[in-house]
Design a protein around this motif. Structure first.
Motif, PDB file in Angstrom:
ATOM      1  N   LYS A  10       6.884   2.528  -6.044  1.00 31.83           N
ATOM      2  CA  LYS A  10       6.373   1.819  -7.218  1.00 31.83           C
ATOM      3  C   LYS A  10       5.882   0.429  -6.837  1.00 31.83           C
ATOM      4  O   LYS A  10       4.826  -0.031  -7.303  1.00 31.83           O
ATOM      5  N   LEU A  11       6.609  -0.276  -5.970  1.00 29.04           N
ATOM      6  CA  LEU A  11       6.182  -1.596  -5.516  1.00 29.04           C
ATOM      7  C   LEU A  11       4.901  -1.498  -4.697  1.00 29.04           C
ATOM      8  O   LEU A  11       4.011  -2.353  -4.798  1.00 29.04           O
ATOM      9  N   GLY A  12       4.799  -0.451  -3.871  1.00 25.73           N
ATOM     10  CA  GLY A  12       3.583  -0.262  -3.080  1.00 25.73           C
ATOM     11  C   GLY A  12       2.363  -0.083  -3.956  1.00 25.73           C
ATOM     12  O   GLY A  12       1.298  -0.652  -3.691  1.00 25.73           O
ATOM     13  N   ARG A  13       2.509   0.690  -5.047  1.00 25.36           N
ATOM     14  CA  ARG A  13       1.394   0.872  -5.979  1.00 25.36           C
ATOM     15  C   ARG A  13       1.090  -0.416  -6.728  1.00 25.36           C
ATOM     16  O   ARG A  13      -0.064  -0.701  -7.051  1.00 25.36           O
ATOM     17  N   ALA A  14       2.143  -1.213  -6.997  1.00 24.30           N
ATOM     18  CA  ALA A  14       1.938  -2.472  -7.720  1.00 24.30           C
ATOM     19  C   ALA A  14       1.104  -3.459  -6.913  1.00 24.30           C
ATOM     20  O   ALA A  14       0.371  -4.271  -7.473  1.00 24.30           O
ATOM     21  N   PHE A  15       1.184  -3.393  -5.588  1.00 24.13           N
ATOM     22  CA  PHE A  15       0.429  -4.310  -4.745  1.00 24.13           C
ATOM     23  C   PHE A  15      -1.040  -3.897  -4.600  1.00 24.13           C
ATOM     24  O   PHE A  15      -1.861  -4.696  -4.152  1.00 24.13           O
ATOM     25  N   GLU A  16      -1.372  -2.640  -4.959  1.00 22.03           N
ATOM     26  CA  GLU A  16      -2.730  -2.158  -4.731  1.00 22.03           C
ATOM     27  C   GLU A  16      -3.748  -2.890  -5.601  1.00 22.03           C
ATOM     28  O   GLU A  16      -4.832  -3.247  -5.137  1.00 22.03           O
ATOM     29  N   GLY A  17      -3.424  -3.108  -6.878  1.00 20.26           N
ATOM     30  CA  GLY A  17      -4.359  -3.796  -7.775  1.00 20.26           C
ATOM     31  C   GLY A  17      -4.678  -5.209  -7.316  1.00 20.26           C
ATOM     32  O   GLY A  17      -5.853  -5.562  -7.144  1.00 20.26           O
ATOM     33  N   PRO A  18      -3.657  -6.055  -7.080  1.00 24.14           N
ATOM     34  CA  PRO A  18      -3.949  -7.397  -6.562  1.00 24.14           C
ATOM     35  C   PRO A  18      -4.671  -7.384  -5.226  1.00 24.14           C
ATOM     36  O   PRO A  18      -5.492  -8.268  -4.954  1.00 24.14           O
ATOM     37  N   MET A  19      -4.394  -6.376  -4.394  1.00 24.93           N
ATOM     38  CA  MET A  19      -5.054  -6.314  -3.089  1.00 24.93           C
ATOM     39  C   MET A  19      -6.557  -6.084  -3.239  1.00 24.93           C
ATOM     40  O   MET A  19      -7.362  -6.628  -2.481  1.00 24.93           O
ATOM     41  N   ILE A  20      -6.948  -5.276  -4.224  1.00 19.53           N
ATOM     42  CA  ILE A  20      -8.376  -5.060  -4.473  1.00 19.53           C
ATOM     43  C   ILE A  20      -9.031  -6.361  -4.926  1.00 19.53           C
ATOM     44  O   ILE A  20     -10.155  -6.692  -4.510  1.00 19.53           O
ATOM     45  N   GLU A  48       9.784   7.768   0.937  1.00 12.74           N
ATOM     46  CA  GLU A  48      10.611   6.610   0.614  1.00 12.74           C
ATOM     47  C   GLU A  48      11.122   6.687  -0.827  1.00 12.74           C
ATOM     48  O   GLU A  48      10.701   7.550  -1.599  1.00 12.74           O
ATOM     49  N   ASN A  49      11.999   5.755  -1.168  1.00  8.99           N
ATOM     50  CA  ASN A  49      12.600   5.780  -2.497  1.00  8.99           C
ATOM     51  C   ASN A  49      11.566   5.419  -3.571  1.00  8.99           C
ATOM     52  O   ASN A  49      10.505   4.867  -3.278  1.00  8.99           O
ATOM     53  N   LYS A  50      11.924   5.763  -4.808  1.00  7.44           N
ATOM     54  CA  LYS A  50      10.992   5.590  -5.933  1.00  7.44           C
ATOM     55  C   LYS A  50      10.623   4.123  -6.145  1.00  7.44           C
ATOM     56  O   LYS A  50       9.479   3.795  -6.450  1.00  7.44           O
ATOM     57  N   ARG A  51      11.601   3.239  -5.970  1.00 12.12           N
ATOM     58  CA  ARG A  51      11.346   1.800  -6.185  1.00 12.12           C
ATOM     59  C   ARG A  51      10.332   1.275  -5.170  1.00 12.12           C
ATOM     60  O   ARG A  51       9.422   0.515  -5.524  1.00 12.12           O
ATOM     61  N   ALA A  52      10.458   1.686  -3.914  1.00 16.78           N
ATOM     62  CA  ALA A  52       9.525   1.228  -2.878  1.00 16.78           C
ATOM     63  C   ALA A  52       8.119   1.749  -3.138  1.00 16.78           C
ATOM     64  O   ALA A  52       7.133   1.012  -2.990  1.00 16.78           O
ATOM     65  N   MET A  58       0.840  -1.190   0.000  1.00 16.43           N
ATOM     66  CA  MET A  58       0.000   0.000   0.000  1.00 16.43           C
ATOM     67  C   MET A  58       0.875   1.240   0.000  1.00 16.43           C
ATOM     68  O   MET A  58       1.924   1.258   0.631  1.00 16.43           O
ATOM     69  N   THR A  59       0.415   2.291  -0.662  1.00 18.40           N
ATOM     70  CA  THR A  59       1.189   3.512  -0.794  1.00 18.40           C
ATOM     71  C   THR A  59       0.505   4.626  -0.039  1.00 18.40           C
ATOM     72  O   THR A  59      -0.673   4.884  -0.205  1.00 18.40           O
ATOM     73  N   GLU A  60       1.267   5.329   0.754  1.00 20.39           N
ATOM     74  CA  GLU A  60       0.720   6.449   1.497  1.00 20.39           C
ATOM     75  C   GLU A  60       0.661   7.659   0.593  1.00 20.39           C
ATOM     76  O   GLU A  60       1.614   8.004  -0.095  1.00 20.39           O
ATOM     77  N   HIS A  61      -0.474   8.388   0.626  1.00 15.17           N
ATOM     78  CA  HIS A  61      -0.664   9.531  -0.245  1.00 15.17           C
ATOM     79  C   HIS A  61      -0.630  10.797   0.582  1.00 15.17           C
ATOM     80  O   HIS A  61      -1.061  10.837   1.723  1.00 15.17           O
ATOM     81  N   VAL A  96       8.312  -7.939   1.063  1.00 16.67           N
ATOM     82  CA  VAL A  96       8.860  -7.235  -0.099  1.00 16.67           C
ATOM     83  C   VAL A  96       8.997  -5.741   0.178  1.00 16.67           C
ATOM     84  O   VAL A  96      10.042  -5.131  -0.088  1.00 16.67           O
ATOM     85  N   LEU A  97       7.945  -5.133   0.736  1.00 15.99           N
ATOM     86  CA  LEU A  97       7.990  -3.692   0.990  1.00 15.99           C
ATOM     87  C   LEU A  97       8.959  -3.355   2.113  1.00 15.99           C
ATOM     88  O   LEU A  97       9.593  -2.293   2.088  1.00 15.99           O
ATOM     89  N   THR A  98       9.084  -4.231   3.105  1.00 18.52           N
ATOM     90  CA  THR A  98      10.047  -3.988   4.173  1.00 18.52           C
ATOM     91  C   THR A  98      11.464  -3.991   3.627  1.00 18.52           C
ATOM     92  O   THR A  98      12.310  -3.178   4.032  1.00 18.52           O
ATOM     93  N   ILE A  99      11.759  -4.888   2.698  1.00 18.71           N
ATOM     94  CA  ILE A  99      13.085  -4.933   2.075  1.00 18.71           C
ATOM     95  C   ILE A  99      13.311  -3.721   1.179  1.00 18.71           C
ATOM     96  O   ILE A  99      14.420  -3.166   1.114  1.00 18.71           O
ATOM     97  N   ALA A 100      12.248  -3.256   0.496  1.00 18.48           N
ATOM     98  CA  ALA A 100      12.391  -2.180  -0.493  1.00 18.48           C
ATOM     99  C   ALA A 100      12.576  -0.804   0.131  1.00 18.48           C
ATOM    100  O   ALA A 100      13.283   0.041  -0.436  1.00 18.48           O
ATOM    101  N   VAL A 101      11.948  -0.551   1.291  1.00 16.51           N
ATOM    102  CA  VAL A 101      11.994   0.789   1.878  1.00 16.51           C
ATOM    103  C   VAL A 101      13.371   1.065   2.462  1.00 16.51           C
ATOM    104  O   VAL A 101      14.123   0.141   2.817  1.00 16.51           O
TER     105      VAL A 101
END
Length: 281
Positions: free
Chosen positions: A29-39, A23-27, A1-4, A79-84
């Motif tokens: 981007k990964l947070g946004r990538a998880f939003e679709g599958p989460m829905i 956080e960094n751009k890669r983290a 999940m991505t904080e806005h 994954v997100l813990t490793i990325a941030v």
């Protein structure tokens, strides 16, 4: 999940803030990538509960998907813990994810039947995802302290329902009390649960007045938001029209300059022609 940036404080309170904007751009981007599958997972959780409520015996498919959903939450957290960059801050701000992974292990639901209620935590996480992915919802919640107001309203409903269950004989359980408080605060009043004691009716009257004030405040917040949106649209249109008028004025000035030069040139040509005629005479 991505904080806005415009997100309400509700995800922070519930420990589901997601990947922060710092956080960094890669983290991110990964947070946004998880939003679709989460829905998609959210839709399946609701459908799974429907299947389980209608089935007379456990369904093998739901047992498999329970493990899949748990694995998905685990994968997202790892994954997100490793990325941030700041792992400690991410885990602190997303403590609910850890609770969901630790307490949501399907094995616990099989050995401890009452632990099945922990599935509600998964829906809570899904609600936060849906809230964060809705731009309009974020803007509404971020204005006029609407997020904290809804949280306070929820707390009032829970407390009022519990108190009513304690003071009125017609309200048998706290859950019945919370349901009664909900329909009372919203001024719906189905009438399936009605206070029978004097204390219950007095408390219900107080809650009705509070509900009227509360919903008036919420209605004002929503109205204010949409009025501000209309005002922004008007301001944007005015700026656009002003810019076009400025461009037209600039073009007109340029045309006037060209006309002045043409007039001066024609006057010079005419003057030269007259001088030539005079010389010939």
């Amino acid at each position: 999940m991505t904080e806005h940036p415009m997100a309400s404080p509700l995800p922070n309170i519930l420990g589901l803030s997601g990947v922060g904007p710092h956080e960094n751009k890669r983290a991110r981007k990964l947070g946004r990538a998880f939003e679709g599958p989460m829905i998609f997972v959210a839709m399946w959780i609701v459908f799974e509960w429907y299947l389980q409520s209608k089935a007379e015996r456990p369904i093998a498919v739901t047992a498999f998907t329970d493990w899949f959903i748990w694995g998905f939450f685990l994968l997202e957290t790892v994954v997100l813990t490793i990325a941030v960059d700041n792992k400690k801050r991410y885990l602190v701000n997303n403590w609910a994810n850890i609770v969901i992974v630790a307490a949501g292990l399907p094995v616990l639901w099989e050995t401890l039947p009452h632990a099945g209620g922990l599935r509600v935590l998964r829906l809570l996480a899904i609600f936060i995802v849906l809230m964060n992915t809705s731009g309009t919802f974020r803007k509404i919640m971020g204005r006029n302290h609407l997020g904290p107001t809804l949280m306070v309203s929820f707390v009032i409903i829970v407390i009022a329902g519990t108190v009513m269950a304690a003071i009125d004989p017609n309200v048998e359980t706290p859950l019945d009390g919370i349901w009664w408080a909900w329909v009372t605060v919203t001024t719906v009043g189905y009438g399936d649960i009605v206070p029978g004691s004097t204390a219950g009716r007095l408390f219900g009257s107080f809650l009705i007045l509070m509900g009227i004030g509360l919903f008036a405040m919420l209605t004002a917040s929503f109205s204010s938001f949409f009025m501000q949106q209309d005002e922004k649209d008007l301001i944007r249109e005015e700026k656009h029209n002003t810019r076009r008028l400025t461009e037209m004025a600039t073009r007109i000035e340029a045309l006037e300059g060209k006309l002045d030069r043409l007039i001066r040139y024609s006057e010079q040509v005419e003057q030269r022609r007259l001088e030539e005629l005079n010389k010939k005479r």
